[in-house]
Design a protein around this motif. Structure first.
Motif, short mmCIF file in Angstrom:
data_model
loop_
_atom_site.label_atom_id
_atom_site.label_comp_id
_atom_site.label_asym_id
_atom_site.label_seq_id
_atom_site.Cartn_x
_atom_site.Cartn_y
_atom_site.Cartn_z
N ILE A 4 0.85 -1.19 0.00
CA ILE A 4 0.00 0.00 0.00
C ILE A 4 0.88 1.24 0.00
O ILE A 4 1.66 1.46 0.93
N GLU A 5 0.80 2.01 -1.07
CA GLU A 5 1.60 3.22 -1.25
C GLU A 5 3.09 2.95 -1.10
O GLU A 5 3.84 3.80 -0.60
N GLY A 6 3.52 1.76 -1.55
CA GLY A 6 4.93 1.46 -1.43
C GLY A 6 5.35 0.16 -2.07
O GLY A 6 4.57 -0.48 -2.78
N VAL A 7 6.58 -0.23 -1.78
CA VAL A 7 7.18 -1.43 -2.36
C VAL A 7 8.02 -2.13 -1.30
O VAL A 7 8.67 -1.48 -0.47
N MET A 8 7.97 -3.44 -1.31
CA MET A 8 8.86 -4.26 -0.49
C MET A 8 9.86 -4.93 -1.43
O MET A 8 9.48 -5.48 -2.46
N MET A 9 11.15 -4.87 -1.09
CA MET A 9 12.20 -5.53 -1.86
C MET A 9 12.96 -6.49 -0.97
O MET A 9 13.21 -6.20 0.21
N ARG A 10 13.35 -7.63 -1.56
CA ARG A 10 14.14 -8.62 -0.84
C ARG A 10 15.49 -8.81 -1.52
O ARG A 10 15.57 -8.92 -2.74
N ALA A 11 16.54 -8.84 -0.70
CA ALA A 11 17.88 -9.18 -1.17
C ALA A 11 18.51 -10.12 -0.15
O ALA A 11 18.71 -9.74 1.01
N THR A 69 11.24 4.13 5.37
CA THR A 69 11.81 2.83 5.05
C THR A 69 12.06 2.02 6.32
O THR A 69 12.31 2.59 7.38
N GLU A 70 11.99 0.72 6.18
CA GLU A 70 12.32 -0.18 7.30
C GLU A 70 12.95 -1.44 6.74
O GLU A 70 12.45 -2.02 5.76
N VAL A 71 14.04 -1.87 7.37
CA VAL A 71 14.73 -3.09 6.98
C VAL A 71 14.45 -4.16 8.02
O VAL A 71 14.53 -3.90 9.23
N ARG A 72 14.13 -5.37 7.55
CA ARG A 72 13.81 -6.48 8.45
C ARG A 72 14.50 -7.74 7.94
O ARG A 72 14.80 -7.86 6.75
N PRO A 73 14.73 -8.71 8.84
CA PRO A 73 15.21 -10.02 8.37
C PRO A 73 14.10 -10.74 7.62
O PRO A 73 12.92 -10.58 7.96
N TRP A 74 14.47 -11.50 6.62
CA TRP A 74 13.50 -12.29 5.87
C TRP A 74 13.12 -13.52 6.68
O TRP A 74 13.97 -14.35 7.02
N PHE A 75 11.84 -13.63 7.02
CA PHE A 75 11.36 -14.81 7.74
C PHE A 75 11.38 -16.01 6.81
O PHE A 75 10.79 -15.97 5.73
N ALA A 80 13.33 1.37 -1.59
CA ALA A 80 13.22 0.01 -1.06
C ALA A 80 14.37 -0.86 -1.52
O ALA A 80 14.97 -1.61 -0.71
N LEU A 81 14.74 -0.78 -2.79
CA LEU A 81 15.82 -1.60 -3.32
C LEU A 81 17.16 -1.20 -2.70
O LEU A 81 17.96 -2.06 -2.31
N GLN A 82 17.40 0.08 -2.60
CA GLN A 82 18.69 0.54 -2.02
C GLN A 82 18.82 0.09 -0.57
O GLN A 82 19.91 -0.30 -0.14
N CYS A 83 17.73 0.12 0.18
CA CYS A 83 17.79 -0.33 1.58
C CYS A 83 17.96 -1.85 1.66
O CYS A 83 18.62 -2.36 2.57
N ALA A 84 17.36 -2.57 0.71
CA ALA A 84 17.46 -4.03 0.75
C ALA A 84 18.89 -4.50 0.49
O ALA A 84 19.38 -5.43 1.14
N VAL A 85 19.57 -3.86 -0.46
CA VAL A 85 20.93 -4.29 -0.83
C VAL A 85 22.00 -3.63 0.02
O VAL A 85 23.15 -4.09 0.06
N ASN A 86 21.64 -2.52 0.69
CA ASN A 86 22.58 -1.84 1.59
C ASN A 86 21.91 -1.63 2.94
O ASN A 86 21.75 -0.51 3.41
N ALA A 87 21.53 -2.75 3.56
CA ALA A 87 20.74 -2.70 4.78
C ALA A 87 21.41 -1.92 5.90
O ALA A 87 20.77 -1.24 6.69
N GLU A 88 22.75 -2.01 5.96
CA GLU A 88 23.47 -1.36 7.06
C GLU A 88 23.43 0.16 6.95
O GLU A 88 23.70 0.87 7.92
#
Length: 315
Positions: A21-28, A45-51, A305-313
């Motif tokens: 909703i009004e956004g995108v989730m990306m996984r890396a 933005t929020e970064v989380r571990p992939w369950f 979303a993509l930039q946070c997924a690949v550069n989570a730190e």
């Protein structure tokens, strides 16, 4: 150089995503990032571990991994949707997310709705065709042809119907933004709206293609296995018989999802071959319905979303 060659040189890791909703989730790899445009224009933005459910070595093997991957994708997707709904809401007073029990209940209801719409409903409509004299009994090929035709019609009709809902259309636009940004990433181009907007909103690894593979495999497997299994046990009571068959179909969705997962993995790995292009074509065409052209502000969210997924730190 081919697209796959560019991908191999340019992208250090494979990524995937989902519109919310009004956004995108990306996984890396083992991380996911959610980016949402709030009502005031800010991108959160929020970064989380992939369950993950694929923890035992046996669950990582081909033709066993598909169903747990589907389940874990649902869990992560529902969590991401819930986060986006909270962040996108104009009223921030109630910003609590789903509890574990609410998440389980949501998953159960979502699964029940999907199985009811795409397994149970087509089956009993096919029974209706038998009563109308347009098809045979459940052990006949004509029954399963009707089952397949109705299943496809329900799927396409469902996508068409929800596409007219304004909020869903917005999600489809973010779906298009997700694909455009992934294409840009895979080709090693600068992640900006200017360099991204000209890429296709269709992508061969989309979940829409997976759903079509699930439908095709289920039609084929049901046509073969249901008549065969009925030779071992076939209740005489009409209602009990069809409830028994529907139960079999629901259980068979586990191997169906496992086979469909391997098909989409194979099609992605050998995407240059003519055979795999033919395999992927129906899924690409379905994406004409499930994606819409995004604007630059939506592309910006997908890039975040993509930039946070690949550069989570860094997020």
């Amino acid at each position: 150089m081919t697209l796959r060659g560019l991908f191999a040189l340019a992208a250090p890791q494979s990524v995937g995503g989902q519109a919310v909703i009004e956004g995108v989730m990306m996984r890396a790899k083992d991380k996911l990032a959610i980016a949402v445009r709030k009502s005031d224009g800010e991108i959160v933005t929020e970064v989380r571990p992939w369950f993950s459910l694929v923890v035992h070595p046996w669950l990582k093997k081909p033709f066993l991994r598909g169903f747990p991957v589907l389940m874990e994708t649902m869990v992560n997707g529902i969590k991401a949707l819930n986060f986006s709904a909270v962040q996108a809401a104009e009223d921030d007073e109630d910003d609590t997310e789903l509890t574990s029990w609410h998440l389980i209940l949501t998953m159960v209801l979502a699964l029940a709705a999907a199985l009811g719409l795409f397994v149970v409903l087509p089956h009993f409509l096919s029974v209706g065709m038998e009563f109308l004299g347009l098809g045979g009994d459940v052990d006949s090929l004509s029954f399963h042809i009707w089952d397949g035709v109705i299943k496809m019609a329900v799927f396409v009709g469902y996508i068409l119907a929800i596409s007219y809902i304004p909020d869903i259309r917005r999600v489809f636009e973010y779906h298009g933004a997700e694909h455009k940004v992934i294409w840009t990433w895979e080709e090693g181009k600068e992640l900006s709206p200017e360099s991204t907007r000209f890429y296709s909103r269709l992508h061969p690894r989309c979940g829409t293609a997976f759903m079509l593979f699930v439908l095709v495999v289920s039609i084929t497997l049901f046509a073969i296995l249901v008549p065969y299994l009925l030779t071992f046990y076939s209740p005489e009571n009409f209602i009990v018989k069809h409830l028994y068959i529907v139960g079999m179909k629901l259980f068979l969705m586990i191997p169906v999802s496992n086979i469909a997962y391997e098909m989409i993995k194979f099609a992605g790995k050998h995407s240059k071959s003519l055979f795999c292009k033919i395999m992927s074509w129906p899924g690409m065409m379905m994406q004409v319905l499930t994606t819409k052209e995004p604007d630059d502000s939506q592309i910006e969210v997908a890039i975040a979303a993509l930039q946070c997924a690949v550069n989570a730190e860094e997020c």
